[in-house]
Design a protein around this motif. Structure first.
Motif, PDB file in Angstrom:
ATOM      1  N   SER A 118       0.832  -1.118   0.119  1.00  0.00           N
ATOM      2  CA  SER A 118      -0.007  -0.115  -0.085  1.00  0.00           C
ATOM      3  C   SER A 118       0.924   1.133  -0.052  1.00  0.00           C
ATOM      4  CB  SER A 118      -1.087  -0.181   1.162  1.00  0.00           C
ATOM      5  OG  SER A 118      -0.222  -0.340   2.458  1.00  0.00           O
ATOM      6  N   LEU A 119       2.053   1.536   0.712  1.00  0.00           N
ATOM      7  CA  LEU A 119       2.826   2.305   0.770  1.00  0.00           C
ATOM      8  C   LEU A 119       3.630   2.533  -0.713  1.00  0.00           C
ATOM      9  CD1 LEU A 119       4.387   4.540   2.497  1.00  0.00           C
ATOM     10  CD2 LEU A 119       6.371   2.918   2.574  1.00  0.00           C
ATOM     11  N   ALA A 120       4.030   1.501  -1.185  1.00  0.00           N
ATOM     12  CA  ALA A 120       4.487   1.494  -2.579  1.00  0.00           C
ATOM     13  C   ALA A 120       3.621   2.075  -3.580  1.00  0.00           C
ATOM     14  CB  ALA A 120       4.978   0.120  -3.148  1.00  0.00           C
ATOM     15  N   LEU A 121       2.543   1.820  -3.382  1.00  0.00           N
ATOM     16  CA  LEU A 121       1.376   2.105  -4.326  1.00  0.00           C
ATOM     17  C   LEU A 121       0.899   3.763  -4.209  1.00  0.00           C
ATOM     18  CD1 LEU A 121      -1.597  -0.444  -4.510  1.00  0.00           C
ATOM     19  CD2 LEU A 121      -0.151   0.701  -6.471  1.00  0.00           C
ATOM     20  N   ARG A 122       1.016   4.213  -2.926  1.00  0.00           N
ATOM     21  CA  ARG A 122       0.341   5.302  -2.605  1.00  0.00           C
ATOM     22  C   ARG A 122       1.541   6.404  -2.220  1.00  0.00           C
ATOM     23  NH1 ARG A 122      -4.352   2.250  -1.647  1.00  0.00           N
ATOM     24  NH2 ARG A 122      -3.516   1.694   0.328  1.00  0.00           N
ATOM     25  N   GLY A 123       2.604   5.997  -1.483  1.00  0.00           N
ATOM     26  CA  GLY A 123       3.347   6.985  -0.647  1.00  0.00           C
ATOM     27  C   GLY A 123       4.659   7.162  -1.445  1.00  0.00           C
ATOM     28  N   LYS A 124       4.824   6.536  -2.399  1.00  0.00           N
ATOM     29  CA  LYS A 124       6.142   6.672  -2.987  1.00  0.00           C
ATOM     30  C   LYS A 124       6.088   6.749  -4.729  1.00  0.00           C
ATOM     31  CE  LYS A 124       9.266   4.767   0.404  1.00  0.00           C
ATOM     32  NZ  LYS A 124      10.172   3.801   0.770  1.00  0.00           N
ATOM     33  N   PRO A 125       5.690   7.954  -5.108  1.00  0.00           N
ATOM     34  CA  PRO A 125       5.262   8.177  -6.376  1.00  0.00           C
ATOM     35  C   PRO A 125       6.543   8.157  -7.427  1.00  0.00           C
ATOM     36  CG  PRO A 125       5.095  10.093  -5.374  1.00  0.00           C
ATOM     37  CD  PRO A 125       5.386   9.125  -4.509  1.00  0.00           C
ATOM     38  N   ASP A 126       7.570   8.395  -6.899  1.00  0.00           N
ATOM     39  CA  ASP A 126       9.028   8.555  -7.793  1.00  0.00           C
ATOM     40  C   ASP A 126       9.814   7.149  -7.473  1.00  0.00           C
ATOM     41  OD1 ASP A 126      10.296   9.825  -9.758  1.00  0.00           O
ATOM     42  OD2 ASP A 126      11.656  10.595  -8.609  1.00  0.00           O
ATOM     43  N   SER A 127       9.253   6.051  -7.225  1.00  0.00           N
ATOM     44  CA  SER A 127      10.311   5.113  -6.672  1.00  0.00           C
ATOM     45  C   SER A 127      10.949   4.623  -7.976  1.00  0.00           C
ATOM     46  CB  SER A 127       9.507   3.983  -6.049  1.00  0.00           C
ATOM     47  OG  SER A 127       8.572   3.354  -6.812  1.00  0.00           O
ATOM     48  N   SER A 128      12.164   4.103  -7.871  1.00  0.00           N
ATOM     49  CA  SER A 128      12.859   3.195  -8.911  1.00  0.00           C
ATOM     50  C   SER A 128      12.083   2.235  -9.654  1.00  0.00           C
ATOM     51  CB  SER A 128      14.202   3.024  -8.372  1.00  0.00           C
ATOM     52  OG  SER A 128      14.003   1.879  -7.413  1.00  0.00           O
ATOM     53  N   MET A 129      11.474   1.477  -8.448  1.00  0.00           N
ATOM     54  CA  MET A 129      10.394   0.354  -9.169  1.00  0.00           C
ATOM     55  C   MET A 129       9.309   0.962 -10.166  1.00  0.00           C
ATOM     56  SD  MET A 129       8.413  -2.603  -6.677  1.00  0.00           S
ATOM     57  CE  MET A 129       9.949  -3.207  -6.113  1.00  0.00           C
ATOM     58  N   ARG A 130       8.477   1.865  -9.638  1.00  0.00           N
ATOM     59  CA  ARG A 130       7.311   2.516 -10.408  1.00  0.00           C
ATOM     60  C   ARG A 130       7.893   3.270 -11.679  1.00  0.00           C
ATOM     61  NH1 ARG A 130       2.837   5.029  -7.171  1.00  0.00           N
ATOM     62  NH2 ARG A 130       1.103   5.157  -8.706  1.00  0.00           N
ATOM     63  N   VAL A 131       9.031   3.830 -11.499  1.00  0.00           N
ATOM     64  CA  VAL A 131       9.638   4.596 -12.735  1.00  0.00           C
ATOM     65  C   VAL A 131      10.064   3.481 -13.879  1.00  0.00           C
ATOM     66  CG1 VAL A 131      11.346   5.866 -13.634  1.00  0.00           C
ATOM     67  CG2 VAL A 131      10.300   6.680 -11.474  1.00  0.00           C
ATOM     68  N   ALA A 132      10.512   2.575 -13.220  1.00  0.00           N
ATOM     69  CA  ALA A 132      10.982   1.541 -14.182  1.00  0.00           C
ATOM     70  C   ALA A 132       9.439   1.025 -15.051  1.00  0.00           C
ATOM     71  CB  ALA A 132      11.552   0.438 -13.726  1.00  0.00           C
ATOM     72  N   LEU A 133       8.578   0.461 -14.270  1.00  0.00           N
ATOM     73  CA  LEU A 133       7.533  -0.059 -14.906  1.00  0.00           C
ATOM     74  C   LEU A 133       6.669   0.999 -15.708  1.00  0.00           C
ATOM     75  CD1 LEU A 133       6.092  -1.555 -11.404  1.00  0.00           C
ATOM     76  CD2 LEU A 133       6.718  -3.052 -13.860  1.00  0.00           C
ATOM     77  N   ARG A 134       6.723   2.297 -15.422  1.00  0.00           N
ATOM     78  CA  ARG A 134       6.207   3.398 -16.232  1.00  0.00           C
ATOM     79  C   ARG A 134       6.924   3.454 -17.632  1.00  0.00           C
ATOM     80  NH1 ARG A 134       1.820   5.437 -15.379  1.00  0.00           N
ATOM     81  NH2 ARG A 134       1.921   5.429 -17.547  1.00  0.00           N
ATOM     82  N   LEU A 135       8.333   3.136 -17.638  1.00  0.00           N
ATOM     83  CA  LEU A 135       8.883   3.135 -18.831  1.00  0.00           C
ATOM     84  C   LEU A 135       8.242   1.869 -19.837  1.00  0.00           C
ATOM     85  CD1 LEU A 135      12.716   3.344 -17.891  1.00  0.00           C
ATOM     86  CD2 LEU A 135      11.196   5.186 -19.109  1.00  0.00           C
ATOM     87  N   LEU A 136       7.742   0.942 -19.285  1.00  0.00           N
ATOM     88  CA  LEU A 136       7.300  -0.344 -19.798  1.00  0.00           C
ATOM     89  C   LEU A 136       5.803   0.148 -20.322  1.00  0.00           C
ATOM     90  CD1 LEU A 136       7.596  -3.135 -20.470  1.00  0.00           C
ATOM     91  CD2 LEU A 136       7.274  -3.764 -18.220  1.00  0.00           C
ATOM     92  N   ALA A 137       5.352   0.546 -19.384  1.00  0.00           N
ATOM     93  CA  ALA A 137       3.683   1.254 -19.794  1.00  0.00           C
ATOM     94  C   ALA A 137       3.703   2.192 -21.055  1.00  0.00           C
ATOM     95  CB  ALA A 137       2.934   1.723 -18.573  1.00  0.00           C
TER      96      ALA A 137
END
Lengths: 335, 335
Positions: B76-95
């Protein structure tokens, strides 16, 4: 205490009565106070006993039973279709007070169904569980349930934890550490049953509950008693046996690869063989049914004489430790 | 096909960015068409890259991300609390179509939650599954789910079976044998979900369903794809890793016991070490998420550079085999 008597289902298992008779006679020699009652086709059993010399027949009875439960028989057939099976007659000796424990290498489902029907469960216990000692990096842990109950409520898991703890104490572990098997160690991990069982165990007086343990933590020896439903326990036990077998065979293949590795292998093999018995403990030591009004030990279907002997030893320890009565007392306090 | 680009979450895992950079550069050297985008603290990553010589920077981009998801962060923290995490940014490149796959060694629960949120699941798929290749006596089997879904319906298990079958085909297995993990092989065995899933699979056209497999049958190689819920799969995987580690340590102890065994051990050890990599495959090869609109591979948190390299290789194969589109096509036929 009067001399212990163990009823032996002499017809069950993949390896046949010959190995069971052999194991029984070996146990009589090793334990001078022990009495055994072999149940099965009497003429065959007498013939097999006659092949051994120096048997103290005052401690080895034979009781006839005309039927045999096969490994493929459904529990319902064992219950309703075969009233004179060796398994059932052996359990009846226990129910009638003519023996203090029963050991069988036969069909597990049938043995559980007949045990529940003939012996009944202890007050407060919904379902008996199967438990076996699993080797860990620190010794052994008692893992339960191993397949008797594929669907379990939180209350079932709680009862298993209490029974496993008492069994571990009876086997000599002081204040056994009890854990629930889970996919993580944090509170949020796991399915509903496991989370609810955790809250029941946290509130249980006098139980040394240490929280969740994962699959690798089990083998690191993080707990003395590890509790799970029978589906998970069965998969864990059998996959561990399968993996241990595969590793053993890969090592042998490696050592057969060329002249040099064969030479090394010839030197290393005796050492590696010592490991083998350790790595499939349920195969070797048998599994106990806990929660019944009596002691029932299941020897692995393909364990052979050595394994059956270990199962008889386990039954003997449970008699000496008065396990069902200790369980009964502890359950009265806790349930 | 244009050159494959893989987005790397460079900050996840127990072993840190240094090993990830090292693994990434090794993969670029091994595969001249591959492009990688490292996502994380840019200054640190640039510094780590600069330590290597001869790096083709036209194939190695760095994208900055200011936040890091730790191994303890809740999904839940990964989803809502860390919008600029390396994991999320990497997935965004894919999307965003800037990469065809994402590899991370980070927090599994967070990676699954973010993958579902950023990439979405394929039509007809309720829940993505985690799959890894497990060594067997005949090669490998794809085991799924490994922990993404602790409670599964029969429909979930059915979807996992279809996805596992397509994944095995993509990895080169013709008509993969698909089995359900169970506590016995007879029809009456198992819990409700497994029995119901069996009837769904028996009716599935074009799927090579072979029935139930037990824990030991998995390691005997009785199926190419073995399906179970994430609770069971996680326990099986981790207990297998724990057992393999324990056996390895017992062998070493055995060989250290005395002068003679130490001499034998010195000869035998190089052979036994070859086994080690084989025995913890998920640790070494990574686990794939199946059922997403994109390729995500999870490297084991403690796998180190070698393991991370294998995870990148797995992602590359899935790109070459166009796995999500193949899955999509097959699911349209079957669901």
């Amino acid at each position: 205490m009067s001399a212990p008597v163990i009823a032996i289902d002499a017809m069950g298992g993949d390896f046949g009565p010959r190995s069971i008779v052999q194991a029984s006679i070996a146990c009589l020699l090793a334990t001078p106070s022990l009495h055994l009652t072999l149940v099965g086709q009497a003429s065959l059993l007498e013939e097999l006993i006659a092949r051994h010399s120096g048997v103290d027949r005052s401690r080895l009875l034979v009781v006839n039973a005309t039927e045999i439960i096969t490994m493929d028989d459904r529990p319902s057939l064992a219950l309703r279709g075969k009233p004179d099976s060796s398994m059932r007659v052996a359990l009846r000796l226990l129910a009638d007070g003519k023996a203090q424990a029963c050991v069988s290498a036969g069909n597990t489902g049938a043995l559980m169904a007949l045990s529940r029907f003939v012996l009944k469960t202890l007050p407060g216990i919904d379902r008996p569980a199967m438990v076996a000692a699993i080797p860990t990096q620190r010794g052994y842990c008692q893992l339960l349930d191993l397949g008797a109950n594929v669907d379990c409520s939180a209350e079932n898991l709680y009862q298993f934890a209490v029974m496993g703890s008492v069994a571990a104490e009876a086997l000599g572990v002081a204040r056994p550490k009890v854990a629930l098997l889970n996919v993580g160690t944090e509170d949020i991990k796991g399915n509903q049953q496991v989370k609810l069982a955790a809250s029941l165990l946290q509130a249980a007086p006098g139980l040394n509950y240490v929280g969740f343990v994962e699959g690798d933590g089990l083998y690191r020896g993080e707990a003395d008693v590890v509790v799970c439903d029978g589906f998970v326990g069965n998969i864990l036990l059998k996959s561990s046996e399968g993996l241990a077998t595969m590793i053993g065979e890969r090592i042998e293949t490696l050592f057969r690869r060329n002249v040099l590795s064969r030479a090394v292998g010839a030197l290393a093999m005796p050492l590696l063989k010592r490991l083998k018995a350790d790595l499939a403990p349920a195969r070797h030591n048998g599994a106990s049914f806990l929660g019944l009004q009596g002691i029932v030990v299941k020897s692995h279907g393909s364990a052979g004489a050595q394994g059956f002997q270990s199962a008889i030893q386990r039954a003997l320890i449970e008699i000496q430790e008065n396990l069902p009565e200790r369980l009964h007392g502890r359950l009265e306090e806790l349930l």
